[in-house]
Design a protein around this motif. Sequence first.
Motif, PDB file in Angstrom:
ATOM      1  N   VAL A  44      22.808  -5.167  19.133  1.00  0.00           N
ATOM      2  CA  VAL A  44      22.215  -5.321  17.800  1.00  0.00           C
ATOM      3  C   VAL A  44      23.303  -5.589  16.762  1.00  0.00           C
ATOM      4  CG1 VAL A  44      20.903  -4.165  15.976  1.00  0.00           C
ATOM      5  CG2 VAL A  44      20.227  -3.885  18.379  1.00  0.00           C
ATOM      6  N   ASP A  45      24.409  -4.826  16.845  1.00  0.00           N
ATOM      7  CA  ASP A  45      25.509  -5.001  15.894  1.00  0.00           C
ATOM      8  C   ASP A  45      26.106  -6.403  15.980  1.00  0.00           C
ATOM      9  OD1 ASP A  45      25.114  -2.373  15.217  1.00  0.00           O
ATOM     10  OD2 ASP A  45      26.761  -1.598  16.440  1.00  0.00           O
ATOM     11  N   GLU A  46      26.113  -6.973  17.182  1.00  0.00           N
ATOM     12  CA  GLU A  46      26.664  -8.320  17.365  1.00  0.00           C
ATOM     13  C   GLU A  46      25.659  -9.415  17.038  1.00  0.00           C
ATOM     14  OE1 GLU A  46      27.927  -8.332  21.398  1.00  0.00           O
ATOM     15  OE2 GLU A  46      29.484  -6.796  21.102  1.00  0.00           O
ATOM     16  N   GLY A  47      24.414  -9.021  16.712  1.00  0.00           N
ATOM     17  CA  GLY A  47      23.400 -10.002  16.371  1.00  0.00           C
ATOM     18  C   GLY A  47      22.780 -10.689  17.576  1.00  0.00           C
ATOM     19  N   ARG A  48      22.955 -10.137  18.764  1.00  0.00           N
ATOM     20  CA  ARG A  48      22.444 -10.783  19.977  1.00  0.00           C
ATOM     21  C   ARG A  48      20.979 -10.434  20.238  1.00  0.00           C
ATOM     22  NH1 ARG A  48      27.022  -9.396  24.352  1.00  0.00           N
ATOM     23  NH2 ARG A  48      25.583 -10.579  25.696  1.00  0.00           N
ATOM     24  N   ILE A  49      20.537  -9.267  19.749  1.00  0.00           N
ATOM     25  CA  ILE A  49      19.115  -8.906  19.830  1.00  0.00           C
ATOM     26  C   ILE A  49      18.715  -8.245  18.512  1.00  0.00           C
ATOM     27  CG2 ILE A  49      19.201  -8.596  22.348  1.00  0.00           C
ATOM     28  CD1 ILE A  49      19.188  -5.576  21.881  1.00  0.00           C
ATOM     29  N   SER A  50      17.427  -8.172  18.274  1.00  0.00           N
ATOM     30  CA  SER A  50      16.932  -7.530  17.055  1.00  0.00           C
ATOM     31  C   SER A  50      16.687  -6.047  17.301  1.00  0.00           C
ATOM     32  CB  SER A  50      15.621  -8.201  16.620  1.00  0.00           C
ATOM     33  OG  SER A  50      14.604  -7.973  17.588  1.00  0.00           O
ATOM     34  N   GLN A  51      16.439  -5.306  16.200  1.00  0.00           N
ATOM     35  CA  GLN A  51      16.157  -3.884  16.330  1.00  0.00           C
ATOM     36  C   GLN A  51      14.850  -3.665  17.080  1.00  0.00           C
ATOM     37  OE1 GLN A  51      18.566  -1.598  14.915  1.00  0.00           O
ATOM     38  NE2 GLN A  51      17.503  -0.360  16.456  1.00  0.00           N
ATOM     39  N   GLU A  52      13.895  -4.575  16.894  1.00  0.00           N
ATOM     40  CA  GLU A  52      12.619  -4.472  17.593  1.00  0.00           C
ATOM     41  C   GLU A  52      12.812  -4.687  19.098  1.00  0.00           C
ATOM     42  OE1 GLU A  52      13.165  -6.223  14.868  1.00  0.00           O
ATOM     43  OE2 GLU A  52      12.097  -4.891  13.469  1.00  0.00           O
ATOM     44  N   GLU A  53      13.683  -5.639  19.461  1.00  0.00           N
ATOM     45  CA  GLU A  53      13.960  -5.878  20.874  1.00  0.00           C
ATOM     46  C   GLU A  53      14.699  -4.698  21.497  1.00  0.00           C
ATOM     47  OE1 GLU A  53      14.407 -10.725  21.147  1.00  0.00           O
ATOM     48  OE2 GLU A  53      16.035  -9.555  20.260  1.00  0.00           O
ATOM     49  N   ALA A  54      15.535  -4.043  20.699  1.00  0.00           N
ATOM     50  CA  ALA A  54      16.277  -2.896  21.210  1.00  0.00           C
ATOM     51  C   ALA A  54      15.338  -1.755  21.587  1.00  0.00           C
ATOM     52  CB  ALA A  54      17.283  -2.423  20.163  1.00  0.00           C
ATOM     53  N   PHE A  55      14.225  -1.631  20.877  1.00  0.00           N
ATOM     54  CA  PHE A  55      13.279  -0.539  21.109  1.00  0.00           C
ATOM     55  C   PHE A  55      12.693  -0.610  22.517  1.00  0.00           C
ATOM     56  CE2 PHE A  55       9.037   1.426  20.807  1.00  0.00           C
ATOM     57  CZ  PHE A  55       9.389   2.670  20.329  1.00  0.00           C
ATOM     58  N   SER A  56      12.559  -1.820  23.071  1.00  0.00           N
ATOM     59  CA  SER A  56      11.963  -1.977  24.400  1.00  0.00           C
ATOM     60  C   SER A  56      12.959  -2.495  25.435  1.00  0.00           C
ATOM     61  CB  SER A  56      10.768  -2.936  24.326  1.00  0.00           C
ATOM     62  OG  SER A  56      11.172  -4.202  23.813  1.00  0.00           O
ATOM     63  N   HIS A  57      14.237  -2.513  25.101  1.00  0.00           N
ATOM     64  CA  HIS A  57      15.244  -3.046  26.030  1.00  0.00           C
ATOM     65  C   HIS A  57      15.346  -2.147  27.264  1.00  0.00           C
ATOM     66  CE1 HIS A  57      19.082  -4.585  27.554  1.00  0.00           C
ATOM     67  NE2 HIS A  57      18.935  -5.610  26.729  1.00  0.00           N
TER      68      HIS A  57
ATOM     69  N   ASP B  79      17.172  11.680  22.104  1.00  0.00           N
ATOM     70  CA  ASP B  79      16.639  10.337  22.294  1.00  0.00           C
ATOM     71  C   ASP B  79      15.237  10.333  22.879  1.00  0.00           C
ATOM     72  OD1 ASP B  79      17.823  11.324  24.757  1.00  0.00           O
ATOM     73  OD2 ASP B  79      17.530   9.308  25.573  1.00  0.00           O
ATOM     74  N   GLY B  80      14.742  11.484  23.336  1.00  0.00           N
ATOM     75  CA  GLY B  80      13.378  11.554  23.842  1.00  0.00           C
ATOM     76  C   GLY B  80      12.334  11.263  22.788  1.00  0.00           C
ATOM     77  N   LEU B  81      12.691  11.340  21.499  1.00  0.00           N
ATOM     78  CA  LEU B  81      11.749  10.999  20.430  1.00  0.00           C
ATOM     79  C   LEU B  81      11.843   9.527  20.025  1.00  0.00           C
ATOM     80  CD1 LEU B  81       9.649  11.789  18.262  1.00  0.00           C
ATOM     81  CD2 LEU B  81      11.597  12.384  16.773  1.00  0.00           C
ATOM     82  N   PRO B  82      12.974   9.004  19.517  1.00  0.00           N
ATOM     83  CA  PRO B  82      13.006   7.618  19.021  1.00  0.00           C
ATOM     84  C   PRO B  82      12.864   6.569  20.122  1.00  0.00           C
ATOM     85  CG  PRO B  82      15.218   8.563  19.004  1.00  0.00           C
ATOM     86  CD  PRO B  82      14.277   9.680  19.318  1.00  0.00           C
ATOM     87  N   ASP B  83      13.109   6.933  21.382  1.00  0.00           N
ATOM     88  CA  ASP B  83      12.931   5.954  22.459  1.00  0.00           C
ATOM     89  C   ASP B  83      11.460   5.665  22.734  1.00  0.00           C
ATOM     90  OD1 ASP B  83      15.604   5.594  22.782  1.00  0.00           O
ATOM     91  OD2 ASP B  83      15.782   6.653  24.698  1.00  0.00           O
ATOM     92  N   TYR B  84      10.554   6.534  22.233  1.00  0.00           N
ATOM     93  CA  TYR B  84       9.131   6.366  22.515  1.00  0.00           C
ATOM     94  C   TYR B  84       8.266   6.333  21.260  1.00  0.00           C
ATOM     95  CZ  TYR B  84      10.597   7.392  27.260  1.00  0.00           C
ATOM     96  OH  TYR B  84      11.221   7.340  28.481  1.00  0.00           O
ATOM     97  N   VAL B  85       8.835   6.762  20.149  1.00  0.00           N
ATOM     98  CA  VAL B  85       8.065   6.807  18.903  1.00  0.00           C
ATOM     99  C   VAL B  85       8.750   5.915  17.885  1.00  0.00           C
ATOM    100  CG1 VAL B  85       7.136   8.297  17.099  1.00  0.00           C
ATOM    101  CG2 VAL B  85       7.336   9.162  19.440  1.00  0.00           C
ATOM    102  N   SER B  86       7.991   5.042  17.234  1.00  0.00           N
ATOM    103  CA  SER B  86       8.556   4.093  16.274  1.00  0.00           C
ATOM    104  C   SER B  86       8.980   4.793  14.994  1.00  0.00           C
ATOM    105  CB  SER B  86       7.535   3.003  15.946  1.00  0.00           C
ATOM    106  OG  SER B  86       6.438   3.555  15.236  1.00  0.00           O
ATOM    107  N   ASN B  87       9.812   4.111  14.226  1.00  0.00           N
ATOM    108  CA  ASN B  87      10.273   4.672  12.953  1.00  0.00           C
ATOM    109  C   ASN B  87       9.128   4.868  11.976  1.00  0.00           C
ATOM    110  OD1 ASN B  87      12.919   4.834  13.774  1.00  0.00           O
ATOM    111  ND2 ASN B  87      13.581   2.951  12.764  1.00  0.00           N
ATOM    112  N   ASP B  88       8.132   4.000  12.046  1.00  0.00           N
ATOM    113  CA  ASP B  88       6.984   4.139  11.133  1.00  0.00           C
ATOM    114  C   ASP B  88       6.230   5.429  11.400  1.00  0.00           C
ATOM    115  OD1 ASP B  88       7.602   1.737   9.957  1.00  0.00           O
ATOM    116  OD2 ASP B  88       6.190   0.561  11.175  1.00  0.00           O
ATOM    117  N   VAL B  89       6.035   5.763  12.684  1.00  0.00           N
ATOM    118  CA  VAL B  89       5.324   6.998  13.034  1.00  0.00           C
ATOM    119  C   VAL B  89       6.174   8.216  12.664  1.00  0.00           C
ATOM    120  CG1 VAL B  89       4.345   8.337  14.940  1.00  0.00           C
ATOM    121  CG2 VAL B  89       4.039   5.856  14.875  1.00  0.00           C
ATOM    122  N   ILE B  90       7.486   8.118  12.900  1.00  0.00           N
ATOM    123  CA  ILE B  90       8.375   9.221  12.521  1.00  0.00           C
ATOM    124  C   ILE B  90       8.341   9.438  11.014  1.00  0.00           C
ATOM    125  CG2 ILE B  90      10.789   9.956  12.419  1.00  0.00           C
ATOM    126  CD1 ILE B  90      11.255   8.549  15.079  1.00  0.00           C
TER     127      ILE B  90
END
Length: 464
Positions: A141-154, A190-201
């Motif tokens: 993500v930092d290198e711009g190779r994937i988006s934050q949304e793609e990182a959520f399901s990588h 990581d058991g929370l943000p890996d499965y729950v989106s920032n909007d829900v949090i």
Amino acid sequence: MTLSLDYATLSDVGRVRRNNEDSAYAGPHLLLLADGMGGAAAGEVASAAAVQVIRRLDTADIGGEDMIEALAGAVHRANERLSELVEEDPEREGMGSTVTALMFDGKQLGLAHLGDSRAYRMRDGQLFQLSHDHTFVQSLVDEGRISQEEAFSHPHRNLILRVLDGRPDSDPDLEMLDVQAGDRLMLCSDGLPDYVSNDVIAASMASGTPDSVVVELITHALEAGSNDNVTCVVADVVETEPASGIAPQLVGAAAELAQGSTGRGEPTAAVRAGGPDGSGGGGHGTSVDPEELRYAPRPPKRFPWLRRITVLVVVLALLGGGAWFGYSWTQKQYYVGTDGDYVAIYKGVDAEIPGISLSSVYERQQLLVDKLPTYSRQQVEGDIQAESLAGARSIVAQLQQTAAECAKLKPTPKPSAKPTAKATTPAVTTPPVSKPPVSTSPPTTASSTPTGPSVNPEDCDGVR
């Protein structure tokens, strides 16, 4: 009025895992979370050890910029503790733990972070992540190779790059943060943000008390199918003094191990919210535990003594090979020196190593050192280096030629010459006219003697 914290913490083993490797602590001046991983079922040992060391900061009277130095020191001491635990039991090698800590002095926050556990702040309805994940996916993500949304399901979102593991390069991120009344702080594994989106949090953190928020967040993670331990620490920054009787809270593996080792419980709001008892800390089932692969580039080493012996053998082999190569090189070198009264060709180098001879006489010549002029004799006595054996023999040939030429130039008076000279002295009656031809004859004879193109009479000074 000085600001204070109203806090709550909760840890759940989850619906898949059989032991809890998360540990968390919440106190008036410190919020702390550690997520253990890897090693022979020792993730819980790693997180508990880290929390037990760092939590001592809660009772330290430290504020301002000094909190950063205190946090750094505490993390390093925790890292040393993990190293000691591995030394005590080599089966634990490969274990590690994340560390995310917020230290509070009533005016500011000091953050220390290592790994992929997270720290958030809710201010004016906006959720902001305070920590930066040390993961492979975050680097993409930092290198711009994937988006934050793609990182959520990588598929490799759990691969961690930096962790507290007892090694000397485990340095945390450190930062000073502002704080104000009304802020809500949250730490989670990581058991929370890996499965729950920032909007829900963000929606869960927008209302309710710290106690209700930790329950709601963990419930969201379990309902989303989290197969990991889930731990949350939530604290509100308030302008009132903490409620009387509020005590520090210790949950997860740290609380379980403390109860098992001392026979007394630590003050805690909740050990776990649901799920089977994981105090046994047994195996991970027959399948491979994902937690043991979280930092796969650093696999457990079950035979450290074998690795050390192998390294020692390799080092000795390199040293022995280097010594043999060096000695072989010296035995291909030649120089011209002296062997007693004679000139000699030496094989090797003129150097001294205790117990080892690096040179020996290869050819002794019939040329006496005393037959050489002073300059050539000094060169030979100081050793004349040659590029090869042929070069050394060429040097000797030149020295022999010089000695021969000097021998020709050196005067050799005969014993009969002196009596003859004395006998002619009284002959004063000899006509003086005949003396000029006689006196000019010797110079003419001397000048006709061959002297060689490279040797002058003065060059032969010192020949004996």
